[in-house]
Design a protein around this motif. Structure first.
Motif, PDB file in Angstrom:
ATOM      1  N   LYS A  11       0.918  -1.057   0.168  1.00 37.07           N
ATOM      2  CA  LYS A  11      -0.051   0.082   0.061  1.00 37.07           C
ATOM      3  C   LYS A  11       0.887   1.325  -0.074  1.00 37.07           C
ATOM      4  O   LYS A  11       0.746   2.197  -0.755  1.00 37.07           O
ATOM      5  CB  LYS A  11      -0.910   0.111   1.191  1.00 37.07           C
ATOM      6  CG  LYS A  11      -2.020  -1.082   1.168  1.00 37.07           C
ATOM      7  CD  LYS A  11      -2.832  -1.094   2.689  1.00 37.07           C
ATOM      8  CE  LYS A  11      -3.687  -2.024   2.528  1.00 37.07           C
ATOM      9  NZ  LYS A  11      -4.447  -1.998   3.789  1.00 37.07           N
ATOM     10  N   LEU A  12       2.033   1.273   0.669  1.00 36.22           N
ATOM     11  CA  LEU A  12       2.659   2.543   0.976  1.00 36.22           C
ATOM     12  C   LEU A  12       3.619   2.586  -0.477  1.00 36.22           C
ATOM     13  O   LEU A  12       3.780   3.752  -0.666  1.00 36.22           O
ATOM     14  CB  LEU A  12       3.803   2.202   2.165  1.00 36.22           C
ATOM     15  CG  LEU A  12       3.178   2.171   3.406  1.00 36.22           C
ATOM     16  CD1 LEU A  12       4.139   2.041   4.757  1.00 36.22           C
ATOM     17  CD2 LEU A  12       2.534   3.884   3.615  1.00 36.22           C
ATOM     18  N   TRP A  13       4.036   1.680  -1.017  1.00 34.43           N
ATOM     19  CA  TRP A  13       4.955   1.710  -2.263  1.00 34.43           C
ATOM     20  C   TRP A  13       3.847   2.117  -3.275  1.00 34.43           C
ATOM     21  O   TRP A  13       4.568   2.821  -3.952  1.00 34.43           O
ATOM     22  CB  TRP A  13       5.482   0.182  -2.594  1.00 34.43           C
ATOM     23  CG  TRP A  13       6.265   0.467  -3.781  1.00 34.43           C
ATOM     24  CD1 TRP A  13       5.970  -0.172  -5.304  1.00 34.43           C
ATOM     25  CD2 TRP A  13       7.543   0.899  -3.800  1.00 34.43           C
ATOM     26  NE1 TRP A  13       7.052   0.094  -5.928  1.00 34.43           N
ATOM     27  CE2 TRP A  13       8.077   0.696  -5.108  1.00 34.43           C
ATOM     28  CE3 TRP A  13       8.342   1.497  -2.770  1.00 34.43           C
ATOM     29  CZ2 TRP A  13       9.361   1.040  -5.505  1.00 34.43           C
ATOM     30  CZ3 TRP A  13       9.710   1.863  -3.101  1.00 34.43           C
ATOM     31  CH2 TRP A  13      10.149   1.629  -4.406  1.00 34.43           C
ATOM     32  N   LYS A  19       5.887   7.567  -0.331  1.00 32.55           N
ATOM     33  CA  LYS A  19       7.301   7.593  -0.742  1.00 32.55           C
ATOM     34  C   LYS A  19       8.206   8.616  -0.854  1.00 32.55           C
ATOM     35  O   LYS A  19       9.395   8.528  -0.200  1.00 32.55           O
ATOM     36  CB  LYS A  19       7.324   6.801  -2.251  1.00 32.55           C
ATOM     37  CG  LYS A  19       6.951   5.378  -2.291  1.00 32.55           C
ATOM     38  CD  LYS A  19       7.274   4.750  -3.719  1.00 32.55           C
ATOM     39  CE  LYS A  19       6.480   5.359  -4.721  1.00 32.55           C
ATOM     40  NZ  LYS A  19       6.623   4.852  -6.101  1.00 32.55           N
ATOM     41  N   VAL A  20       7.761   9.816  -1.125  1.00 32.89           N
ATOM     42  CA  VAL A  20       8.563  10.873  -0.970  1.00 32.89           C
ATOM     43  C   VAL A  20       8.736  11.459   0.518  1.00 32.89           C
ATOM     44  O   VAL A  20      10.062  11.659   0.647  1.00 32.89           O
ATOM     45  CB  VAL A  20       7.660  12.198  -1.731  1.00 32.89           C
ATOM     46  CG1 VAL A  20       8.199  13.484  -1.410  1.00 32.89           C
ATOM     47  CG2 VAL A  20       7.450  11.929  -3.226  1.00 32.89           C
ATOM     48  N   LEU A  21       7.963  11.216   1.311  1.00 34.06           N
ATOM     49  CA  LEU A  21       8.243  11.624   2.699  1.00 34.06           C
ATOM     50  C   LEU A  21       9.279  10.627   3.432  1.00 34.06           C
ATOM     51  O   LEU A  21      10.081  11.036   4.089  1.00 34.06           O
ATOM     52  CB  LEU A  21       6.586  11.628   3.671  1.00 34.06           C
ATOM     53  CG  LEU A  21       6.002  12.650   3.025  1.00 34.06           C
ATOM     54  CD1 LEU A  21       4.447  12.383   3.863  1.00 34.06           C
ATOM     55  CD2 LEU A  21       6.349  13.916   3.718  1.00 34.06           C
ATOM     56  N   THR A  24      12.584  11.649   1.848  1.00 29.71           N
ATOM     57  CA  THR A  24      13.037  12.935   2.471  1.00 29.71           C
ATOM     58  C   THR A  24      13.304  12.763   3.900  1.00 29.71           C
ATOM     59  O   THR A  24      14.553  13.379   4.400  1.00 29.71           O
ATOM     60  CB  THR A  24      11.700  13.884   2.433  1.00 29.71           C
ATOM     61  OG1 THR A  24      11.468  14.158   1.364  1.00 29.71           O
ATOM     62  CG2 THR A  24      12.166  15.228   3.117  1.00 29.71           C
ATOM     63  N   TYR A  25      12.954  12.059   4.541  1.00 25.03           N
ATOM     64  CA  TYR A  25      13.141  11.662   6.084  1.00 25.03           C
ATOM     65  C   TYR A  25      14.489  11.114   6.157  1.00 25.03           C
ATOM     66  O   TYR A  25      15.656  11.663   6.787  1.00 25.03           O
ATOM     67  CB  TYR A  25      12.426  10.709   6.758  1.00 25.03           C
ATOM     68  CG  TYR A  25      12.677  10.206   8.025  1.00 25.03           C
ATOM     69  CD1 TYR A  25      12.618  11.089   9.092  1.00 25.03           C
ATOM     70  CD2 TYR A  25      13.068   8.877   8.199  1.00 25.03           C
ATOM     71  CE1 TYR A  25      13.090  10.442  10.391  1.00 25.03           C
ATOM     72  CE2 TYR A  25      13.649   8.404   9.368  1.00 25.03           C
ATOM     73  CZ  TYR A  25      13.462   9.106  10.575  1.00 25.03           C
ATOM     74  OH  TYR A  25      13.726   8.641  11.700  1.00 25.03           O
ATOM     75  N   PHE A  26      14.826  10.053   5.265  1.00 21.04           N
ATOM     76  CA  PHE A  26      16.405   9.501   5.313  1.00 21.04           C
ATOM     77  C   PHE A  26      17.446  10.727   4.572  1.00 21.04           C
ATOM     78  O   PHE A  26      18.653  10.549   5.123  1.00 21.04           O
ATOM     79  CB  PHE A  26      16.428   8.325   4.799  1.00 21.04           C
ATOM     80  CG  PHE A  26      15.751   7.219   5.538  1.00 21.04           C
ATOM     81  CD1 PHE A  26      16.210   6.637   6.607  1.00 21.04           C
ATOM     82  CD2 PHE A  26      14.486   6.657   5.397  1.00 21.04           C
ATOM     83  CE1 PHE A  26      15.563   5.588   7.577  1.00 21.04           C
ATOM     84  CE2 PHE A  26      13.858   5.804   6.012  1.00 21.04           C
ATOM     85  CZ  PHE A  26      14.444   5.166   6.950  1.00 21.04           C
ATOM     86  N   VAL A  27      16.996  11.197   3.677  1.00 22.94           N
ATOM     87  CA  VAL A  27      17.838  12.398   2.999  1.00 22.94           C
ATOM     88  C   VAL A  27      18.395  13.361   4.089  1.00 22.94           C
ATOM     89  O   VAL A  27      19.482  13.591   4.180  1.00 22.94           O
ATOM     90  CB  VAL A  27      17.395  12.955   1.965  1.00 22.94           C
ATOM     91  CG1 VAL A  27      18.187  14.213   1.610  1.00 22.94           C
ATOM     92  CG2 VAL A  27      17.009  12.079   0.605  1.00 22.94           C
ATOM     93  N   ILE A  73       8.676  13.814  12.645  1.00 26.93           N
ATOM     94  CA  ILE A  73       7.440  14.103  12.116  1.00 26.93           C
ATOM     95  C   ILE A  73       6.957  13.524  10.790  1.00 26.93           C
ATOM     96  O   ILE A  73       6.116  13.619  10.026  1.00 26.93           O
ATOM     97  CB  ILE A  73       7.434  15.711  12.291  1.00 26.93           C
ATOM     98  CG1 ILE A  73       5.772  16.216  11.903  1.00 26.93           C
ATOM     99  CG2 ILE A  73       8.391  16.186  11.319  1.00 26.93           C
ATOM    100  CD1 ILE A  73       4.989  15.699  13.121  1.00 26.93           C
ATOM    101  N   PHE A  74       8.331  13.531   9.662  1.00 29.31           N
ATOM    102  CA  PHE A  74       8.159  12.882   8.487  1.00 29.31           C
ATOM    103  C   PHE A  74       7.337  11.684   8.326  1.00 29.31           C
ATOM    104  O   PHE A  74       6.622  11.515   7.626  1.00 29.31           O
ATOM    105  CB  PHE A  74       9.483  13.110   7.445  1.00 29.31           C
ATOM    106  CG  PHE A  74       9.858  14.415   7.492  1.00 29.31           C
ATOM    107  CD1 PHE A  74       9.357  15.098   6.159  1.00 29.31           C
ATOM    108  CD2 PHE A  74      10.602  15.160   8.130  1.00 29.31           C
ATOM    109  CE1 PHE A  74       9.983  16.497   5.922  1.00 29.31           C
ATOM    110  CE2 PHE A  74      11.113  16.554   7.863  1.00 29.31           C
ATOM    111  CZ  PHE A  74      10.792  17.065   7.045  1.00 29.31           C
ATOM    112  N   LEU A  75       7.934  10.728   9.045  1.00 28.13           N
ATOM    113  CA  LEU A  75       7.337   9.391   9.235  1.00 28.13           C
ATOM    114  C   LEU A  75       5.995   9.415  10.016  1.00 28.13           C
ATOM    115  O   LEU A  75       5.148   8.471   9.583  1.00 28.13           O
ATOM    116  CB  LEU A  75       8.165   8.465   9.944  1.00 28.13           C
ATOM    117  CG  LEU A  75       9.704   7.945   9.148  1.00 28.13           C
ATOM    118  CD1 LEU A  75      10.168   7.069   9.951  1.00 28.13           C
ATOM    119  CD2 LEU A  75       9.234   7.595   7.720  1.00 28.13           C
TER     120      LEU A  75
END
Length: 279
Positions: A11-13, A19-21, A24-27, A73-75
């Motif tokens: 579902k998430l994929w 996916k963008v969030l 972004t979080y890991f970046v 907060i992104f996740l």
């Protein structure tokens, strides 16, 4: 469990915003590493964070987990949106029609947030080791792994916060309102603490004994701010006439126990709300 987790990840994929969030979080977490080599200039003085000792073992465990926890907060948005989309697109009802029980549905969400927390913790662990060995003045094994308590606290803190987000997603059903409610909850706790300090407790220490049981406050207490541990901070504080603050930065078992209680409570309430709700 593998089947439940695969359903959620699929579902998430398929959700582009999620996916963008996540990316972004890991970046942003990776940018913490880049800060080590950036030159800053304040009132004409040039310096690098790496030269201030922020990446020294074992302090780096505290600093990195605290910085990373701010970005959670992104996740949180992903988790709240993940739950809200179940109502919006009717996938929750379809999953139940296909034979998934409400208990299994909640379990699938818990497994997903646990995976998020685990991957994030492993990422921070590896990144901290790389940064520490690259910039730390102390690389003896006994020193390197001294403060791993912060990694454990970081994992528990993420699980708790994500469980809280899951609860709000189930309860409120709309991602925008749920995110707003997180902010309102935080402000509410601060207001209550202010009122208690003014009308009930005479000292901040007495207030903290009660406030530590508040959900958001208990999560915050797991990893306290590390800035006041800097020698530079203490030096500036002394120069302006202030008294060096004495603060307990350790992670205590009772703080973990309080957070685990709230984690279990939010997961249980998510299930109870879903169980009673007519879908």
């Amino acid at each position: 469990m593998k089947r439940l987790l695969s359903i959620e990840l699929e579902k998430l994929w398929k959700n582009r915003a999620s996916k963008v969030l996540v990316i972004t979080y890991f970046v942003l977490l990776t940018l913490i590493a880049l800060l080590a080599s950036v030159n800053f200039s304040i009132i004409g003085i040039d310096f690098r964070l790496a030269d201030l000792g922020i990446f020294n073992f074992p302090f780096i465990w505290h600093a990195n987990t605290w910085l990373a926890s701010i970005l959670k907060i992104f996740l949180a948005i992903v988790i709240v949106s993940m739950m809200a989309n179940e109502y919006t697109y009717g996938t929750l009802k379809q999953n139940l029609i296909d034979g998934l029980s409400k208990k299994e549905f909640v379990l699938s969400k818990v497994l997903t947030v646990s995976l998020f927390a685990l991957v994030s913790t492993l990422f921070i662990f590896i990144m901290t080791l790389i940064l520490g060995y690259s910039f730390s003045s102390y690389t003896e094994t006994s020193i390197v792994f001294t403060d791993l308590q912060y990694i454990v606290a970081y994992f528990i803190k993420l699980i708790a916060f994500f469980s809280f987000c899951l609860f709000l997603g189930v309860w409120v059903k709309r991602s925008a309102f749920a995110i707003g409610f997180i902010l309102l909850w935080f402000i509410g706790e601060q207001v209550i603490q202010g009122l208690l300090y003014k009308f009930v407790f005479e000292t901040r220490q007495a207030l903290n004994q009660v406030a530590q049981f508040f959900p958001m406050e208990s999560m915050s207490n797991l990893i306290k701010e590390p800035i006041s541990r800097f020698q530079l901070y203490k030096t500036i504080e002394n120069q302006i006439g202030g008294q060096a603050s004495i603060k307990d930065y350790d992670v205590h078992w009772y703080q973990i126990a309080i957070v685990i209680f709230w984690t279990a409570f939010f997961i249980y309430m998510s299930y109870k709300i879903l169980k009673k709700r007519d879908l």
